[in-house]
Design an enzyme around this catalytic site. Structure first.
Site, PDB file in Angstrom:
ATOM      1  N   ARG A 100       0.849  -1.187   0.000  1.00  0.00           N
ATOM      2  CA  ARG A 100       0.000   0.000   0.000  1.00  0.00           C
ATOM      3  C   ARG A 100       0.891   1.246   0.000  1.00  0.00           C
ATOM      4  O   ARG A 100       1.958   1.249   0.621  1.00  0.00           O
ATOM      5  CB  ARG A 100      -0.836  -0.037   1.281  1.00  0.00           C
ATOM      6  N   THR A 386      -9.342   0.726  -9.786  1.00  0.00           N
ATOM      7  CA  THR A 386      -8.571  -0.290  -9.104  1.00  0.00           C
ATOM      8  C   THR A 386      -8.692  -1.524  -9.977  1.00  0.00           C
ATOM      9  O   THR A 386      -9.591  -1.590 -10.809  1.00  0.00           O
ATOM     10  CB  THR A 386      -9.225  -0.532  -7.717  1.00  0.00           C
ATOM     11  N   THR A 404      -4.196  -0.540  -7.043  1.00  0.00           N
ATOM     12  CA  THR A 404      -5.018   0.653  -7.257  1.00  0.00           C
ATOM     13  C   THR A 404      -4.198   1.906  -7.486  1.00  0.00           C
ATOM     14  O   THR A 404      -3.081   2.026  -6.987  1.00  0.00           O
ATOM     15  CB  THR A 404      -5.953   0.875  -6.038  1.00  0.00           C
ATOM     16  N   ASN A 406      -6.328   4.483  -6.998  1.00  0.00           N
ATOM     17  CA  ASN A 406      -7.491   5.078  -6.356  1.00  0.00           C
ATOM     18  C   ASN A 406      -8.482   5.554  -7.413  1.00  0.00           C
ATOM     19  O   ASN A 406      -9.235   4.755  -7.930  1.00  0.00           O
ATOM     20  CB  ASN A 406      -7.117   6.185  -5.370  1.00  0.00           C
ATOM     21  N   ASP A 428      -7.640   8.486   0.318  1.00  0.00           N
ATOM     22  CA  ASP A 428      -8.223   7.417   1.138  1.00  0.00           C
ATOM     23  C   ASP A 428      -8.054   7.704   2.634  1.00  0.00           C
ATOM     24  O   ASP A 428      -8.605   6.992   3.477  1.00  0.00           O
ATOM     25  CB  ASP A 428      -7.601   6.052   0.794  1.00  0.00           C
ATOM     26  N   SER A 457      -7.841   1.098   3.384  1.00  0.00           N
ATOM     27  CA  SER A 457      -8.298   0.572   2.092  1.00  0.00           C
ATOM     28  C   SER A 457      -9.502  -0.343   2.291  1.00  0.00           C
ATOM     29  O   SER A 457      -9.767  -0.817   3.399  1.00  0.00           O
ATOM     30  CB  SER A 457      -7.153  -0.224   1.464  1.00  0.00           C
ATOM     31  N   SER A 458     -10.211  -0.578   1.195  1.00  0.00           N
ATOM     32  CA  SER A 458     -11.298  -1.571   1.210  1.00  0.00           C
ATOM     33  C   SER A 458     -10.953  -2.788   0.348  1.00  0.00           C
ATOM     34  O   SER A 458     -11.798  -3.666   0.158  1.00  0.00           O
ATOM     35  CB  SER A 458     -12.584  -0.959   0.658  1.00  0.00           C
ATOM     36  N   GLY A 478     -13.797  -1.325  -6.760  1.00  0.00           N
ATOM     37  CA  GLY A 478     -15.114  -0.768  -6.446  1.00  0.00           C
ATOM     38  C   GLY A 478     -15.187  -0.005  -5.134  1.00  0.00           C
ATOM     39  O   GLY A 478     -16.284   0.187  -4.609  1.00  0.00           O
ATOM     40  N   GLY A 479     -14.042   0.424  -4.586  1.00  0.00           N
ATOM     41  CA  GLY A 479     -14.079   1.175  -3.328  1.00  0.00           C
ATOM     42  C   GLY A 479     -14.776   0.350  -2.261  1.00  0.00           C
ATOM     43  O   GLY A 479     -14.533  -0.856  -2.133  1.00  0.00           O
TER      44      GLY A 479
HETATM   45  O1  DON Z   1      -7.903   1.153  -1.421  1.00  0.00           O
HETATM   46  C1  DON Z   1      -9.077   1.389  -1.624  1.00  0.00           C
HETATM   47  O2  DON Z   1      -9.977   0.918  -0.973  1.00  0.00           O
HETATM   48  C2  DON Z   1      -9.456   2.325  -2.749  1.00  0.00           C
HETATM   49  N1  DON Z   1      -8.354   3.130  -3.138  1.00  0.00           N
HETATM   50  C3  DON Z   1      -9.964   1.492  -3.879  1.00  0.00           C
HETATM   51  C4  DON Z   1     -10.626   2.335  -4.912  1.00  0.00           C
HETATM   52  C5  DON Z   1     -11.415   1.526  -5.853  1.00  0.00           C
HETATM   53  O3  DON Z   1     -11.567   0.341  -5.731  1.00  0.00           O
HETATM   54  C6  DON Z   1     -12.080   2.255  -6.924  1.00  0.00           C
HETATM   55  N2  DON Z   1     -12.504   1.317  -7.937  1.00  0.00           N
HETATM   56  N3  DON Z   1     -13.395   1.261  -8.639  1.00  0.00           N
END
Ligand code: DON
Length: 576
Positions: A100, A386, A404, A406, A428, A457-458, A478-479
């Site tokens: 990360r 991502t 990612t 982001n 984030d 992060s997710s 997908g956040g």
């Molecule tokens: O680390 C994370 O949770 C975010 N930066 C991920 C962002 C993300 O998955 C956006 N995608 N569609």
């Protein structure tokens, strides 16, 4: 004419057969006897599969495909971002690499606020100041060095070739490159938008600067963090007003962490620990759901959606309160994934009605009670891109890797002369307490910006075992929705008996405590179901579609590798 009839019939039959095949593509898993790669881009999956055919293992394949994604999927594949790699070796050993991004040493809690304490619009999202110290190169190189079988140069060669010789852009790739914000940065506009003369579908896209950077990494991977590449990168960022220094790059470290583990109806689930909230929230959700007979309720019935959503709501409530970089604030992982804790949460779920998010109260549970009162929730937005890939090799080694930038194209900044985009992972972090944001995801003060800290992060790369044997490899972008997407796919297979492709294709729904709404994909839910949910107290919000689950199942009977790429994005599972 008549004498040609059999040939004509044969051709007609062939045409019908191939039409069936193409309509079935994306409807059923791709079968292979020995190995499989699933990713968002056919060229990356092919690179991974070719790497294994050449004698590489799952880590070689993941690293090769990861570097290939940096070329063919610039919106999210990356050298300038970060990610997580979950590895399960065929002998049962599990490793989790955290690469990360980190805040630079000069970062501070209020760095995106103006003199009045208001958030400066887009400051943490666009431009050089949004960039956190990238970890992807270190992560991929370390994985390759520790577990790969092939030489780094060999593994990186396909990516170098794709960057140097170019590749034909797909419709979606060409249109993604028209991103308006990219045009704000001269180097991004020049490389990705040909200075406004946009690329069209089918055109060959060459990236000579990126090819050169990849060659330099293949030659000497240390160069990115300690050598000339590091100096060029830091100088470019500082010239653009960013904070990252050569010391930040030199101090960047990949961390091996202990993956989180739990069980769901007898299956073992292994996933990402903090600084991702993914694995903990996934297990907490599944623990709560374990108390219900979802199978009897049926996939996507109003009742099963209701119980799942209430479990998401509670897991996200805890995510908001407790999750952050564990190197800065301890995260009570063991308590959050304790089945007793889930049982107490379950008691708070009404069998038919939604629990309003603002009325939610955490049940009493020892160690959590003390911590809870000291942490004020804060808001953060989550960005738009991502990418995840899954690999299983002929020996049975498996990799689930999510990386990612982001947002799509990250900060939109391309490092002049080096040809790659930089992340906006600083976004984030929690930029300001209590300020609602675009996506409305709430997190605790523990996720405030601090020097050298990793933002929460997710991302949820995950592996599921059945009777101690490899069963599923999965993940998605997908956040915040990554967590619900991965949970729904696991439930699809385990509870509802779907095959992996059906589970990936199934319509998605999501709830994250705040905002208090139930998000559903626009297509695929029965029209009868939606009023039942509204009557149960849910505010429904239907949107297009989200995520890109790239998954593999291993058939417990035959050992076949079953690849499931997400039809939502035109990815591809390729095996042999
Ligand atoms: O680390 C994370 O949770 C975010 N930066 C991920 C962002 C993300 O998955 C956006 N995608 N569609």
């Amino acid at each position: 004419m008549l004498k040609h009839l059999p040939t004509f019939r044969f051709l007609l039959a062939l045409m019908l057969f191939s039409a069936c095949l193409s309509s079935a593509e994306g409807m059923r898993p791709v079968h292979a006897r020995r190995a499989m790669v699933a990713s968002v881009h056919e060229l990356a999956s092919q690179t991974g599969a070719d790497t294994m055919r050449a004698g590489g293992n799952a880590v070689d394949a993941a690293v090769a495909a990861g570097f290939a994604l940096a070329v063919v999927h610039p919106a999210a594949g990356n050298l300038g971002g970060g990610g997580f790699l979950l590895l399960r070796l065929a002998n049962g050993e599990v490793h989790f690499l955290d690469f990360r991004e980190k805040a630079p040493a000069k970062a501070s809690a209020g760095m995106y606020l103006d003199a009045k304490g208001n958030v400066i619009p887009q400051a943490s999202q666009i431009g050089y100041r949004a960039v956190a110290v990238p970890g992807s190169v270190a992560g991929l190189v370390e994985a390759q060095r520790r577990w790969g079988k092939l030489a780094l140069k060999q593994v990186m060669e396909p990516a170098i070739r794709l960057a140097r010789d170019g590749f034909a852009l797909r419709y979606t790739d060409a249109h993604a490159l028209r991103d308006e914000l990219l045009a704000q940065f001269a180097e991004s506009k020049r490389i990705f938008q040909r200075n406004g003369n946009y690329y069209e579908q089918g055109e060959i896209f060459r990236q000579p600067e990126l090819a050169r950077t990849l060659e330099r990494i293949a030659q000497d991977p240390d160069d990115f963090y300690h050598g000339a590449l590091a100096r060029e990168l830091a100088a470019a960022i500082q010239q653009g007003g960013g904070l990252i220094s050569t010391d930040d790059l030199a101090n960047y470290k990949v961390v091996e962490r202990r993956a989180v583990r739990g069980t769901y109806r007898g299956y073992q689930v292994i996933s990402a620990p903090p600084p991702s909230s993914g694995g903990v929230a996934l297990l907490e959700t599944l623990n709560i759901l374990e108390g219900y007979d979802l199978h009897a309720l049926g996939s996507r019935s109003a009742k099963s959606i209701h119980l799942t959503v209430e479990s998401f709501r509670r897991a996200f409530f805890d995510r908001a309160e407790f999750m952050s970089d564990p190197d800065f604030t301890p995260v009570p992982v063991a308590q959050l994934i304790d089945k007793q804790f889930a049982a107490r949460w379950r008691e708070s779920i009404d069998p038919v009605r939604a629990t309003p998010s603002d009325s939610l109260k955490r049940p009493k549970f020892e160690a959590l009670d003390q911590l809870a009162s000291t942490r004020a929730p804060m808001a953060v937005r989550e960005g738009g891109n991502t990418t995840h890939l899954s690999v299983v090799d002929p020996q049975g080694n498996a990799v689930a890797m999510t990386t990612t930038l982001n947002d799509s194209f990250g900060s939109r900044v391309t490092v002049p002369g080096l040809g790659f985009l930089l992340n906006d992972e600083m976004d984030d972090f929690t930029v300001k307490p209590g300020v609602a944001n675009l996506y409305g995801l709430i997190q605790s003060a523990a996720n405030a910006i601090a020097p050298n800290k990793r933002p929460l992060s997710s991302m949820t790369p995950a592996i599921v075992l059945k009777d101690e044997r490899l069963f599923l490899v999965l993940g998605s972008p997908g956040g915040a929705t990554i967590i619900s997407t991965v949970a729904n796919i696991i439930m699809g297979v385990i509870d509802f008996g779907l095959d992996i492709q059906q589970a990936v294709n199934a319509p998605r729904f999501h709830q994250q405590w705040v905002p208090d709404e139930l998000r559903l994909e626009k297509f695929g839910f029965s029209p009868d179901t939606l009023p039942l949910l509204s009557n149960g107290g849910y505010e429904l919000k239907q949107t297009g579609y989200w995520g890109d689950a790239e998954c593999i199942a291993v058939d417990p009977r035959t050992g076949d590798r079953l690849g499931a790429s997400d039809g939502r994005n035109g990815g591809r599972a390729i095996g042999f």
